[in-house]
Design a protein around this motif. Structure first.
Motif, PDB file in Angstrom:
ATOM      1  N   ARG A  64       1.089  -1.218   0.008  1.00  0.00           N
ATOM      2  CA  ARG A  64       0.172  -0.049   0.040  1.00  0.00           C
ATOM      3  C   ARG A  64       0.765   1.216  -0.194  1.00  0.00           C
ATOM      4  O   ARG A  64       2.078   1.171   0.178  1.00  0.00           O
ATOM      5  N   GLY A  65       0.227   2.522  -0.295  1.00  0.00           N
ATOM      6  CA  GLY A  65       0.939   3.827  -0.058  1.00  0.00           C
ATOM      7  C   GLY A  65      -0.276   4.585   0.550  1.00  0.00           C
ATOM      8  O   GLY A  65      -1.312   4.752   0.405  1.00  0.00           O
ATOM      9  N   THR A  66       0.278   5.086   2.036  1.00  0.00           N
ATOM     10  CA  THR A  66      -0.524   5.936   2.698  1.00  0.00           C
ATOM     11  C   THR A  66      -0.139   7.158   2.764  1.00  0.00           C
ATOM     12  O   THR A  66       1.120   7.396   2.994  1.00  0.00           O
ATOM     13  N   LEU A  67      -1.084   8.054   2.784  1.00  0.00           N
ATOM     14  CA  LEU A  67      -0.748   9.466   2.788  1.00  0.00           C
ATOM     15  C   LEU A  67      -1.502  10.008   3.914  1.00  0.00           C
ATOM     16  O   LEU A  67      -2.833   9.932   4.094  1.00  0.00           O
ATOM     17  N   CYS A  68      -0.564  10.667   4.908  1.00  0.00           N
ATOM     18  CA  CYS A  68      -1.210  11.066   5.977  1.00  0.00           C
ATOM     19  C   CYS A  68      -1.391  12.611   5.976  1.00  0.00           C
ATOM     20  O   CYS A  68      -0.591  13.379   5.464  1.00  0.00           O
ATOM     21  N   VAL A  69      -2.734  13.174   6.038  1.00  0.00           N
ATOM     22  CA  VAL A  69      -3.240  14.665   5.621  1.00  0.00           C
ATOM     23  C   VAL A  69      -3.440  15.200   6.959  1.00  0.00           C
ATOM     24  O   VAL A  69      -3.922  14.828   7.876  1.00  0.00           O
ATOM     25  N   SER A  70      -3.359  16.736   6.702  1.00  0.00           N
ATOM     26  CA  SER A  70      -3.821  17.576   7.734  1.00  0.00           C
ATOM     27  C   SER A  70      -5.277  17.932   7.575  1.00  0.00           C
ATOM     28  O   SER A  70      -5.734  18.098   6.378  1.00  0.00           O
ATOM     29  N   SER A  71      -5.956  18.338   8.710  1.00  0.00           N
ATOM     30  CA  SER A  71      -7.289  18.695   8.452  1.00  0.00           C
ATOM     31  C   SER A  71      -7.450  20.316   9.209  1.00  0.00           C
ATOM     32  O   SER A  71      -8.345  21.084   8.893  1.00  0.00           O
ATOM     33  N   GLN A  72      -6.281  20.688   9.818  1.00  0.00           N
ATOM     34  CA  GLN A  72      -6.385  22.004  10.257  1.00  0.00           C
ATOM     35  C   GLN A  72      -4.946  22.556  10.159  1.00  0.00           C
ATOM     36  O   GLN A  72      -3.970  21.842  10.108  1.00  0.00           O
TER      37      GLN A  72
ATOM     38  N   GLU B 243      -8.896  22.147   0.568  1.00  0.00           N
ATOM     39  CA  GLU B 243      -7.531  22.117   0.668  1.00  0.00           C
ATOM     40  C   GLU B 243      -6.907  20.904   1.345  1.00  0.00           C
ATOM     41  O   GLU B 243      -5.766  20.330   1.217  1.00  0.00           O
ATOM     42  N   ILE B 244      -7.885  20.019   1.796  1.00  0.00           N
ATOM     43  CA  ILE B 244      -7.627  18.763   2.319  1.00  0.00           C
ATOM     44  C   ILE B 244      -7.576  17.842   1.041  1.00  0.00           C
ATOM     45  O   ILE B 244      -6.366  17.053   0.970  1.00  0.00           O
ATOM     46  N   VAL B 245      -8.438  17.852   0.096  1.00  0.00           N
ATOM     47  CA  VAL B 245      -8.334  17.067  -1.311  1.00  0.00           C
ATOM     48  C   VAL B 245      -7.138  17.516  -2.048  1.00  0.00           C
ATOM     49  O   VAL B 245      -6.536  16.636  -2.400  1.00  0.00           O
ATOM     50  N   ALA B 246      -6.708  18.793  -1.879  1.00  0.00           N
ATOM     51  CA  ALA B 246      -5.516  19.319  -2.535  1.00  0.00           C
ATOM     52  C   ALA B 246      -4.257  18.618  -2.103  1.00  0.00           C
ATOM     53  O   ALA B 246      -3.248  18.438  -3.034  1.00  0.00           O
ATOM     54  N   GLN B 247      -4.166  18.177  -0.958  1.00  0.00           N
ATOM     55  CA  GLN B 247      -3.196  17.598  -0.657  1.00  0.00           C
ATOM     56  C   GLN B 247      -2.707  16.353  -1.133  1.00  0.00           C
ATOM     57  O   GLN B 247      -1.702  15.810  -1.545  1.00  0.00           O
ATOM     58  N   VAL B 248      -3.899  15.444  -1.562  1.00  0.00           N
ATOM     59  CA  VAL B 248      -3.768  14.166  -2.240  1.00  0.00           C
ATOM     60  C   VAL B 248      -3.346  14.590  -3.410  1.00  0.00           C
ATOM     61  O   VAL B 248      -2.572  13.631  -4.129  1.00  0.00           O
ATOM     62  N   MET B 249      -3.852  15.468  -4.244  1.00  0.00           N
ATOM     63  CA  MET B 249      -3.541  15.610  -5.549  1.00  0.00           C
ATOM     64  C   MET B 249      -2.049  16.091  -5.730  1.00  0.00           C
ATOM     65  O   MET B 249      -1.395  15.732  -6.634  1.00  0.00           O
ATOM     66  N   VAL B 250      -1.458  16.970  -4.860  1.00  0.00           N
ATOM     67  CA  VAL B 250       0.037  17.031  -4.835  1.00  0.00           C
ATOM     68  C   VAL B 250       0.802  15.937  -4.819  1.00  0.00           C
ATOM     69  O   VAL B 250       1.560  15.777  -5.550  1.00  0.00           O
ATOM     70  N   ALA B 251       0.170  15.023  -3.752  1.00  0.00           N
ATOM     71  CA  ALA B 251       0.807  13.836  -3.537  1.00  0.00           C
ATOM     72  C   ALA B 251       0.958  12.938  -4.757  1.00  0.00           C
ATOM     73  O   ALA B 251       1.981  12.290  -5.357  1.00  0.00           O
ATOM     74  N   ARG B 252      -0.375  12.697  -5.649  1.00  0.00           N
ATOM     75  CA  ARG B 252      -0.270  11.904  -6.572  1.00  0.00           C
ATOM     76  C   ARG B 252       0.460  12.455  -7.884  1.00  0.00           C
ATOM     77  O   ARG B 252       1.081  11.878  -8.700  1.00  0.00           O
ATOM     78  N   ASP B 253       0.633  13.941  -7.989  1.00  0.00           N
ATOM     79  CA  ASP B 253       1.630  14.628  -8.768  1.00  0.00           C
ATOM     80  C   ASP B 253       2.802  14.173  -8.640  1.00  0.00           C
ATOM     81  O   ASP B 253       3.565  13.915  -9.631  1.00  0.00           O
TER      82      ASP B 253
ATOM     83  N   VAL C 112      -5.072   8.550   5.641  1.00  0.00           N
ATOM     84  CA  VAL C 112      -5.188   8.580   7.271  1.00  0.00           C
ATOM     85  C   VAL C 112      -5.132  10.085   7.496  1.00  0.00           C
ATOM     86  O   VAL C 112      -4.346  11.158   7.072  1.00  0.00           O
ATOM     87  N   PHE C 113      -6.280  10.441   8.351  1.00  0.00           N
ATOM     88  CA  PHE C 113      -6.535  11.947   8.797  1.00  0.00           C
ATOM     89  C   PHE C 113      -5.699  11.641  10.178  1.00  0.00           C
ATOM     90  O   PHE C 113      -6.255  12.027  11.196  1.00  0.00           O
ATOM     91  N   MET C 114      -4.308  12.036  10.077  1.00  0.00           N
ATOM     92  CA  MET C 114      -3.746  11.718  11.236  1.00  0.00           C
ATOM     93  C   MET C 114      -2.481  12.935  11.289  1.00  0.00           C
ATOM     94  O   MET C 114      -1.562  12.847  11.989  1.00  0.00           O
ATOM     95  N   GLY C 115      -2.712  13.957  10.283  1.00  0.00           N
ATOM     96  CA  GLY C 115      -1.850  15.011  10.134  1.00  0.00           C
ATOM     97  C   GLY C 115      -1.966  16.063  11.150  1.00  0.00           C
ATOM     98  O   GLY C 115      -2.502  15.852  12.276  1.00  0.00           O
ATOM     99  N   MET C 116      -1.986  17.330  10.778  1.00  0.00           N
ATOM    100  CA  MET C 116      -1.972  18.529  11.936  1.00  0.00           C
ATOM    101  C   MET C 116      -3.454  18.501  12.114  1.00  0.00           C
ATOM    102  O   MET C 116      -4.249  18.430  10.951  1.00  0.00           O
ATOM    103  N   GLY C 117      -3.704  18.696  13.214  1.00  0.00           N
ATOM    104  CA  GLY C 117      -5.201  19.106  13.702  1.00  0.00           C
ATOM    105  C   GLY C 117      -6.109  17.895  14.111  1.00  0.00           C
ATOM    106  O   GLY C 117      -5.672  16.771  14.286  1.00  0.00           O
TER     107      GLY C 117
END
Length: 408
Positions: free
Chosen positions: A131-139, A164-174, A202-207
């Protein structure tokens, strides 16, 4: 305890859109938001549904970065969109690669209006064999002040909007070359087996995600849209420190997996480690877990437990956890404490972590010990803190040193 959570996004009728110059970006928007902008752009109602479908496919399936790339969109509409909108992503301020392959991006979000310079958040990509896991921030920042968490030392700036949350995923995929038919960017970490590198979120980033529940819910809707990014709801995990009233709605409305930042088995200690416990004590939190919509042996709740030497790592604590979680479909992730500058805590000895795990395992619960990832770039659990805060701290220190030298 300071718990000045920002008002939930549902109190606002519409998101504050990102700007590139004076144009809003379409990246990260939900179908409803995108349809509203097409209406504002003057797209006739009779063709709006078709145009929405086309744009959605190009943005979320193909990863388009220019309207001119959208070959089946009418040239007149392309020209109009170029004049009035953009497909801009957040700017990558810094990309760091750990020795173990973990990648951390510091992202500067687009300004939300005149006078706004934009905020910075961190997201982390963790590659694994399956798998490839992306940890994103919500705040931006955090309000919970958990004593062992580096992110908790940064003051809360604001909630992130859903885009702004979805855009983190877009940048990672880029950056990972994770779009079909696209030439990967220079330096991209491209999968060699044809697999998809961003498979889990995973929503385990900032916030604290549940202090921004409406936007988190909307973002999950975009991430799981079957015609777009197509992520499985079972591969999206939302981690909360225990905002009890929003736990049931999270399960009912998003179908996401639930993770609980537990870290203690009694209220006295958890009050110290996770101050939100003073408002929502352990008994209330566990009741919300027992009744979480969709929970089953196949959809277990993950309890996260950071191992702090001499604080919460005794075998009596392990036995107390077993008693406490009885009757809940659960697994317990044991997290070796990840140190950060200025912390008062130490990581438990490895032998003690293993003994702790054995007590839980012998009681019938899965108790994996999480392998620390990205420690060398401060990308591990509890280490995230935006560069904005760190740079300001360094600037204050330099100024103080200069003033001190000037007075000698």
């Amino acid at each position: 305890m300071t718990e000045a959570a920002l008002p939930d996004a549902e109190a606002s009728p519409a998101p504050i859109l990102p700007l590139a110059g004076d144009r809003p970006t379409f990246v990260g928007l939900s179908r409803e938001r995108l349809a509203a902008l097409l209406e504002q752009a003057g797209v006739p109602e009779k063709e709006r549904r078709m145009r929405l479908s086309q744009l959605w496919h190009w943005i979320y399936v193909r990863g388009a970065q220019e309207f001119g790339d959208m070959t089946n969109v009418a040239r007149q509409l392309q020209t109009h969109l170029v004049q009035h909108a953009t497909l801009a992503r957040p700017e990558i301020v810094r990309e760091q690669v750990s020795a173990d392959g973990t990648r951390k991006w510091v992202l500067r979000l687009p300004p939300r209006g005149v006078g706004d310079r934009g905020a910075e958040v961190e997201c982390v990509y963790i590659p694994e064999r399956d798998r490839g896991t992306l940890c994103v921030s919500s705040q931006v920042g955090c309000t919970l002040n958990c004593s062992f968490c580096h992110t908790g030392t940064q003051k809360l700036v604001r909630n992130l909007e859903a885009w702004e949350i979805v855009a983190q995923v877009m940048v990672a995929r880029d950056r990972l070359g994770d779009y079909p038919g696209r030439t990967p960017p220079e330096g991209a970490f491209v999968p060699k087996d044809g697999g998809r590198f961003v498979s889990n979120i995973v929503f385990m980033g900032m916030g604290e995600p549940l202090y921004n529940y409406a936007n988190v819910r909307e973002a999950i809707g975009v991430l799981t849209d079957p015609q777009g990014l197509q992520l499985s709801r079972r591969k999206i995990t939302v981690s909360t420190s225990g905002v009890v009233p929003d736990i049931a709605p999270l399960g009912a409305e998003t179908g996401a997996m639930l993770a609980i930042s537990l870290h203690a088995t009694n209220d006295a200690l958890r009050d110290e480690l996770v101050p939100i416990n003073r408002k929502y004590p352990i008994a209330d939190l566990l009741e919300a877990c027992r009744t979480y919509p969709g929970v089953s042996n196949a959809r277990r709740i993950t309890f996260e437990y950071v191992m702090l030497k001499g604080v919460n790592d005794s075998l009596s604590e392990a036995r107390a956890m077993v008693r406490m979680l009885r009757g809940i479909h659960a697994k317990i992730n044991l997290i070796p404490f990840n140190p950060w500058p200025g912390t008062q805590y130490e990581c438990s000895d490895w032998a003690q972590i293993e003994r702790f795990s054995e007590v839980i395992f012998d009681a019938g619960y899965a108790s994996p010990i999480r392998t620390p990832r990205g420690r060398d770039i401060l990308a591990a659990c509890g280490q995230l803190k935006s560069d904005t805060e760190k740079m300001r701290a360094r600037a204050r220190l330099m100024l103080e040193e200069q003033l001190a030298l000037g007075t000698d």
